[in-house]
Design a protein around this motif. Structure first.
Motif, PDB file in Angstrom:
ATOM      1  N   TYR A  55      -3.321  -1.371   8.265  1.00 55.00           N
ATOM      2  CA  TYR A  55      -3.436   0.089   8.249  1.00 55.00           C
ATOM      3  C   TYR A  55      -2.583   0.755   9.322  1.00 55.00           C
ATOM      4  O   TYR A  55      -2.043   1.850   9.093  1.00 55.00           O
ATOM      5  CB  TYR A  55      -4.910   0.501   8.366  1.00 55.00           C
ATOM      6  CG  TYR A  55      -5.644   0.381   7.068  1.00 55.00           C
ATOM      7  CD1 TYR A  55      -5.416   1.271   6.020  1.00 55.00           C
ATOM      8  CD2 TYR A  55      -6.566  -0.643   6.853  1.00 55.00           C
ATOM      9  CE1 TYR A  55      -6.074   1.162   4.809  1.00 55.00           C
ATOM     10  CE2 TYR A  55      -7.243  -0.772   5.642  1.00 55.00           C
ATOM     11  CZ  TYR A  55      -6.988   0.131   4.622  1.00 55.00           C
ATOM     12  OH  TYR A  55      -7.639   0.009   3.424  1.00 55.00           O
ATOM     13  N   GLY A  73       1.226   4.528  -2.686  1.00 55.66           N
ATOM     14  CA  GLY A  73       0.749   5.803  -2.165  1.00 55.66           C
ATOM     15  C   GLY A  73      -0.596   5.774  -1.477  1.00 55.66           C
ATOM     16  O   GLY A  73      -1.224   6.819  -1.265  1.00 55.66           O
ATOM     17  N   LYS A  74      -1.052   4.580  -1.103  1.00 50.24           N
ATOM     18  CA  LYS A  74      -2.329   4.488  -0.405  1.00 50.24           C
ATOM     19  C   LYS A  74      -2.168   4.975   1.027  1.00 50.24           C
ATOM     20  O   LYS A  74      -1.169   4.696   1.679  1.00 50.24           O
ATOM     21  CB  LYS A  74      -2.839   3.052  -0.425  1.00 50.24           C
ATOM     22  CG  LYS A  74      -4.295   2.909  -0.010  1.00 50.24           C
ATOM     23  CD  LYS A  74      -4.874   1.599  -0.478  1.00 50.24           C
ATOM     24  CE  LYS A  74      -6.357   1.538  -0.174  1.00 50.24           C
ATOM     25  NZ  LYS A  74      -6.991   0.315  -0.726  1.00 50.24           N
ATOM     26  N   LYS A  75      -3.172   5.692   1.546  1.00 54.76           N
ATOM     27  CA  LYS A  75      -3.085   6.307   2.862  1.00 54.76           C
ATOM     28  C   LYS A  75      -3.785   5.463   3.931  1.00 54.76           C
ATOM     29  O   LYS A  75      -4.505   4.516   3.626  1.00 54.76           O
ATOM     30  CB  LYS A  75      -3.706   7.708   2.832  1.00 54.76           C
ATOM     31  CG  LYS A  75      -3.090   8.630   1.779  1.00 54.76           C
ATOM     32  CD  LYS A  75      -1.600   8.883   2.041  1.00 54.76           C
ATOM     33  CE  LYS A  75      -1.023   9.877   1.036  1.00 54.76           C
ATOM     34  NZ  LYS A  75       0.410  10.131   1.242  1.00 54.76           N
ATOM     35  N   ALA A  76      -3.561   5.861   5.190  1.00 54.66           N
ATOM     36  CA  ALA A  76      -4.153   5.148   6.335  1.00 54.66           C
ATOM     37  C   ALA A  76      -4.857   6.141   7.247  1.00 54.66           C
ATOM     38  O   ALA A  76      -4.416   6.392   8.376  1.00 54.66           O
ATOM     39  CB  ALA A  76      -3.070   4.391   7.091  1.00 54.66           C
ATOM     40  N   PRO A  77      -5.969   6.728   6.799  1.00 53.05           N
ATOM     41  CA  PRO A  77      -6.713   7.658   7.650  1.00 53.05           C
ATOM     42  C   PRO A  77      -7.325   6.936   8.851  1.00 53.05           C
ATOM     43  O   PRO A  77      -7.546   5.724   8.812  1.00 53.05           O
ATOM     44  CB  PRO A  77      -7.793   8.204   6.713  1.00 53.05           C
ATOM     45  CG  PRO A  77      -7.957   7.158   5.662  1.00 53.05           C
ATOM     46  CD  PRO A  77      -6.616   6.549   5.483  1.00 53.05           C
ATOM     47  N   LYS A 107       0.370   3.366   8.468  1.00 51.04           N
ATOM     48  CA  LYS A 107       0.497   4.679   9.098  1.00 51.04           C
ATOM     49  C   LYS A 107       1.897   4.870   9.676  1.00 51.04           C
ATOM     50  O   LYS A 107       2.493   5.954   9.554  1.00 51.04           O
ATOM     51  CB  LYS A 107      -0.556   4.833  10.194  1.00 51.04           C
ATOM     52  CG  LYS A 107      -0.715   6.251  10.707  1.00 51.04           C
ATOM     53  CD  LYS A 107      -1.882   6.343  11.655  1.00 51.04           C
ATOM     54  CE  LYS A 107      -2.159   7.796  12.042  1.00 51.04           C
ATOM     55  NZ  LYS A 107      -2.648   8.579  10.901  1.00 51.04           N
ATOM     56  N   TYR A 121       0.830  -1.209   0.000  1.00 53.68           N
ATOM     57  CA  TYR A 121       0.000   0.000   0.000  1.00 53.68           C
ATOM     58  C   TYR A 121       0.866   1.261   0.000  1.00 53.68           C
ATOM     59  O   TYR A 121       0.569   2.239  -0.704  1.00 53.68           O
ATOM     60  CB  TYR A 121      -0.916   0.002   1.224  1.00 53.68           C
ATOM     61  CG  TYR A 121      -2.204  -0.762   1.070  1.00 53.68           C
ATOM     62  CD1 TYR A 121      -2.418  -1.610  -0.016  1.00 53.68           C
ATOM     63  CD2 TYR A 121      -3.224  -0.637   2.002  1.00 53.68           C
ATOM     64  CE1 TYR A 121      -3.604  -2.311  -0.156  1.00 53.68           C
ATOM     65  CE2 TYR A 121      -4.419  -1.326   1.875  1.00 53.68           C
ATOM     66  CZ  TYR A 121      -4.607  -2.161   0.792  1.00 53.68           C
ATOM     67  OH  TYR A 121      -5.787  -2.848   0.657  1.00 53.68           O
ATOM     68  N   TYR A 122       1.925   1.235   0.793  1.00 55.53           N
ATOM     69  CA  TYR A 122       2.827   2.391   0.866  1.00 55.53           C
ATOM     70  C   TYR A 122       3.472   2.663  -0.496  1.00 55.53           C
ATOM     71  O   TYR A 122       3.592   3.818  -0.925  1.00 55.53           O
ATOM     72  CB  TYR A 122       3.898   2.136   1.923  1.00 55.53           C
ATOM     73  CG  TYR A 122       4.884   3.269   2.094  1.00 55.53           C
ATOM     74  CD1 TYR A 122       4.545   4.407   2.823  1.00 55.53           C
ATOM     75  CD2 TYR A 122       6.153   3.203   1.515  1.00 55.53           C
ATOM     76  CE1 TYR A 122       5.454   5.455   2.973  1.00 55.53           C
ATOM     77  CE2 TYR A 122       7.062   4.245   1.662  1.00 55.53           C
ATOM     78  CZ  TYR A 122       6.705   5.370   2.392  1.00 55.53           C
ATOM     79  OH  TYR A 122       7.588   6.400   2.528  1.00 55.53           O
ATOM     80  N   TYR A 176       4.481   5.799   6.981  1.00 57.78           N
ATOM     81  CA  TYR A 176       4.462   7.215   6.619  1.00 57.78           C
ATOM     82  C   TYR A 176       5.111   8.068   7.713  1.00 57.78           C
ATOM     83  O   TYR A 176       5.795   9.048   7.419  1.00 57.78           O
ATOM     84  CB  TYR A 176       3.014   7.685   6.395  1.00 57.78           C
ATOM     85  CG  TYR A 176       2.507   7.364   5.006  1.00 57.78           C
ATOM     86  CD1 TYR A 176       2.943   8.111   3.906  1.00 57.78           C
ATOM     87  CD2 TYR A 176       1.617   6.321   4.782  1.00 57.78           C
ATOM     88  CE1 TYR A 176       2.493   7.834   2.629  1.00 57.78           C
ATOM     89  CE2 TYR A 176       1.165   6.039   3.510  1.00 57.78           C
ATOM     90  CZ  TYR A 176       1.600   6.787   2.432  1.00 57.78           C
ATOM     91  OH  TYR A 176       1.153   6.507   1.168  1.00 57.78           O
ATOM     92  N   ARG A 177       4.930   7.675   8.956  1.00 62.32           N
ATOM     93  CA  ARG A 177       5.497   8.433  10.059  1.00 62.32           C
ATOM     94  C   ARG A 177       7.025   8.321  10.093  1.00 62.32           C
ATOM     95  O   ARG A 177       7.718   9.269  10.484  1.00 62.32           O
ATOM     96  CB  ARG A 177       4.899   7.924  11.378  1.00 62.32           C
ATOM     97  CG  ARG A 177       5.239   8.778  12.592  1.00 62.32           C
ATOM     98  CD  ARG A 177       4.351   8.474  13.769  1.00 62.32           C
ATOM     99  NE  ARG A 177       4.443   7.080  14.174  1.00 62.32           N
ATOM    100  CZ  ARG A 177       3.442   6.208  14.155  1.00 62.32           C
ATOM    101  NH1 ARG A 177       2.245   6.605  13.706  1.00 62.32           N
ATOM    102  NH2 ARG A 177       3.593   4.977  14.555  1.00 62.32           N
TER     103      ARG A 177
END
Length: 251
Positions: A241, A194-198, A245, A190-191, A248-249
Motif C-alpha cells: 500500500y 485503479g485501486k487506491k491506498a487510503p 500510494k 493494484y495501480y 499515485y504521487r
C-alpha cells in the motif's frame, strides 16, 4: 484413460527442479518446461529428462503460465512451479483419476517448507490450490503475483488426497528480499486496476494480516518461524500500500 501433461514454469530453480521432475515422470504422459532464460543449471537438469524445454522471456506470472498451458499436447494438465513437487499420496491420487476423470478440475493442499520447517499453520496450510484441470475449461487469472486457476462457467471441481510440496524460502534474508519484490509487483497490479491506498488501509490492513496469520490461523504454533511468517505477511501488506500510494504521487 486420459493423457496428462505436466506443465512447469521455471527461473533459476536448480535447487528444486529435479524434485519436481521426479515427482511427475511416472504420473504424466509429457512434461513441458517453460523457462525464463535461467542463468543457473536449471536447463541442464531439465534436459536430463524427457521434457519439452521452451525458453520464453518472462511475461508476468499469469501471462507466463497461460503461455505455458498452450504449449502442452494434452488438454488435461498438472501444473507446478519449479519449487514444487507432488507428494507420494498425491501421485497415487492423480494416477487414480486418470482412469476415472469425472470433474473439470481438482484441488490439492499445498504444504510449505520454510527454512527447513514444514509449516502447519500461519495461514500457510492448508493452502488449497487448483492444479489438476482441463485447460479447455480453465485459465490462469488474478492479480500478479497472486495467480490462480479459474474454472470457466462455474464448472465443478473436486479435491485430491495428498499435498503439493512447496520449498519456499531457505533463509530469512531470501524471504525479506522476496517480500520487497512481490510487494512491488502487487502495488503495480493494484495501480493498473485503479485501486487506491487510503491511510486507513496502510495502517489497519498490515495489523489485520499479522493478527489473522499469527492468532486466528495459529501461527504461534509454528514457533519462531510462525512469527517471522506472520510478521512478513503484515510487512508485505504495508509495503504494497505504501508503494501504491507512491505510484499515485509520482504519476
Amino acid at each position: 484413460m486420459i493423457k496428462l501433461s505436466g506443465v512447469i514454469i521455471t527461473f533459476n530453480e536448480e535447487r528444486n527442479i529435479e524434485r519436481c521432475l521426479q515427482s511427475l515422470v511416472n504420473i504424466v504422459d509429457e512434461i513441458v518446461v517453460v523457462d525464463s532464460y535461467s542463468t543457473d543449471n536449471t536447463k541442464q537438469i531439465c534436459l536430463n529428462y524427457d521434457v519439452t524445454f521452451i525458453e520464453q522471456k518472462f511475461l508476468g506470472y499469469i501471462e507466463q503460465k497461460n503461455f505455458a498451458l498452450k504449449q502442452a499436447s494434452n488438454d488435461f494438465i498438472v501444473s507446478l512451479d519449479g519449487d514444487e513437487a507432488l507428494s507420494g499420496t498425491l501421485q497415487d491420487s492423480i494416477i487414480e483419476i486418470k482412469s476415472n476423470w469425472q470433474l473439470d478440475g481438482y484441488y490439492c493442499n499445498r504444504f510449505n517448507n520454510f527454512c527447513g520447517q514444514w509449516i502447519k499453520h500461519s495461514d500457510w496450510y492448508p493452502n488449497k490450490k487448483l492444479r489438476v484441470f482441463d485447460r479447455r475449461l480453465a485459465q490462469w487469472e488474478g492479480l500478479n503475483p497472486h495467480d490462480k486457476i479459474g474454472l470457466k462457467d462455474n464448472r465443478k471441481a473436486g479435491k485430491l488426497k495428498g499435498d503439493i510440496l512447496h520449498w519456499t524460502y531457505q533463509s530469512y534474508t531470501e524471504f525479506n528480499e522476496k517480500t520487497d519484490y512481490f510487494s512491488t509487483i502487487s502495488a503495480q497490479s493494484y495501480y493498473d486496476i485503479g485501486k487506491k491506498a487510503p491511510l486507513h488501509k496502510i495502517i489497519l490492513n498490515p495489523i489485520w494480516a499479522f493478527f489473522k496469520a499469527y492468532v486466528l490461523r495459529l501461527g504461534f504454533l509454528d514457533g519462531k518461524n510462525g512469527f517471522v511468517i506472520s510478521k512478513e505477511t503484515g510487512k508485505i501488506t504495508y509495503l504494497k500500500y505504501t508503494k501504491l500510494k507512491k505510484l499515485y504521487r509520482n504519476n
